[in-house]
Design an enzyme around this catalytic site. Structure first.
Site, PDB file in Angstrom:
ATOM      1  N   SER A 149       0.881  -1.177   0.000  1.00  0.00           N
ATOM      2  CA  SER A 149       0.000   0.000   0.000  1.00  0.00           C
ATOM      3  C   SER A 149       0.909   1.214   0.000  1.00  0.00           C
ATOM      4  O   SER A 149       2.037   1.151   0.494  1.00  0.00           O
ATOM      5  CB  SER A 149      -0.861   0.014   1.260  1.00  0.00           C
ATOM      6  OG  SER A 149      -1.473   1.273   1.414  1.00  0.00           O
ATOM      7  N   TYR A 173      -1.051  -1.452  10.490  1.00  0.00           N
ATOM      8  CA  TYR A 173      -1.276  -1.727   9.060  1.00  0.00           C
ATOM      9  C   TYR A 173      -0.175  -1.065   8.229  1.00  0.00           C
ATOM     10  O   TYR A 173       0.442  -1.721   7.371  1.00  0.00           O
ATOM     11  CB  TYR A 173      -2.650  -1.193   8.633  1.00  0.00           C
ATOM     12  CG  TYR A 173      -2.939  -1.371   7.155  1.00  0.00           C
ATOM     13  CD1 TYR A 173      -3.491  -2.565   6.680  1.00  0.00           C
ATOM     14  CD2 TYR A 173      -2.656  -0.358   6.232  1.00  0.00           C
ATOM     15  CE1 TYR A 173      -3.753  -2.737   5.321  1.00  0.00           C
ATOM     16  CE2 TYR A 173      -2.924  -0.530   4.875  1.00  0.00           C
ATOM     17  CZ  TYR A 173      -3.471  -1.720   4.422  1.00  0.00           C
ATOM     18  OH  TYR A 173      -3.728  -1.897   3.082  1.00  0.00           O
TER      19      TYR A 173
END
Ligand code: NAP
Length: 250
Positions: A149, A173
């Site tokens: 990401s 994350y």
């Protein structure tokens, strides 16, 4: 479920493919003529999703694979070895957000959420890749795509001008994706003398369940970067970090 013969086409496996970007990555790879294994942690949901794509005339088959479960990974490896004897493309797509998205202070996310996140987003990627590596070596020129990401980019996170500069609420994350990037660089280095290419991708901010349907791009566009890196030809890059043809800062 029935298995169509691969007829010499490439064989791909996409983890976390029961929905979202993974499911669409399977569809687009199969549309490109790749015999694609739709992997899901719940076998019946994987079968259901694969049947739908088979109904669209696509060369897709289901396989059970929970990236946090060693026995499940081993069983999937044995199944692929038995059915195909090699793996041309591995897309490490499965991922979770285990943190409370309403929290704005990184220091207040509980350690348990960090552990859960890393179990899937990092250890799941490493374990699945390690287990499939012999089958990837058995293919003529395998491709490994690690779905990271932009939130894993330390360059973007430390740049006050970056659009994600203030996006610090889910540190586990974000750090798990930074770690996936690091793993990508390490594995690409190890495999530099082989035909195997390993790259990290950012799909974009995609309208999936992970974002409660919010996002800037639709799911078909969100799958494009994974698909293009899975289908790289021999002069393509390795050890890079990409989004829709652009290189991202680590
Ligand atoms: P999603 O809609 O929430 O789908 C996640 C998928 O991962 C589901 O199929 C889920 O399976 C699977 N999964 C979760 N834990 C698993 C496990 N232990 N073993 C196997 N599969 C597991 O998410 P998405 O938006 O499509 O995200 C796909 C990837 O893109 C993730 O790695 C995510 O971090 C990354 N990403 C997404 C965005 C975005 O804007 N959406 C942006 C950047 C990166 P179940 O159906 O069984 O729950």
């Amino acid at each position: 479920m029935s298995i169509s013969p691969t007829n010499g086409s490439k064989v791909a496996l996409v983890t976390g493919a029961t929905r979202g970007i993974g499911l669409e990555t399977v569809r687009q790879l199969a549309q490109a003529g790749v015999h694609t294994l739709l992997a899901g942690r719940d076998r019946s949901r994987a079968v259901e999703a694969a049947l739908k794509l088979q109904g669209e005339g696509l060369p897709v088959e289901a396989i059970a694979l929970d990236v946090t479960d060693t026995a499940s990974i081993q069983a999937a490896v044995q199944e692929v070895a038995r059915r195909h004897g090699r793996l041309d493309i591995l897309v490490n797509n499965a991922g979770i957000v285990a943190e409370d998205k309403r929290q704005t202070k990184p220091s207040l996310q509980p350690l348990q959420a960090w552990r859960e996140t890393f179990e899937t987003n990092l250890f799941g990627v490493v374990a699945t890749t390690q287990a499939f590596l012999p089958l990837l070596h058995s293919a003529p020129a395998a491709r490994i795509v690690n779905v990271s990401s932009v939130l894993g980019s330390l360059g973007a996170h430390s740049d006050p001008a970056s659009p994600i500069y203030e996006f610090k609420g889910i540190p586990a994350y974000n750090a798990s994706k930074s770690a996936v990037n690091s793993w990508t660089v390490h594995l690409a280095y190890e495999l530099r003398g082989t035909p195997i290419k390993v790259n990290a991708v950012h799909p974009g901010y995609v309208k999936t369940d992970m974002n409660a349907g919010e996002g800037e791009i639709d799911i078909p566009t969100g799958a494009k970067t994974s698909v293009s890196m899975a289908l790289l030809d021999a002069d393509g890059p390795t050890g890079g970090y990409f989004h829709l043809g652009e290189t991202l800062p680590w």
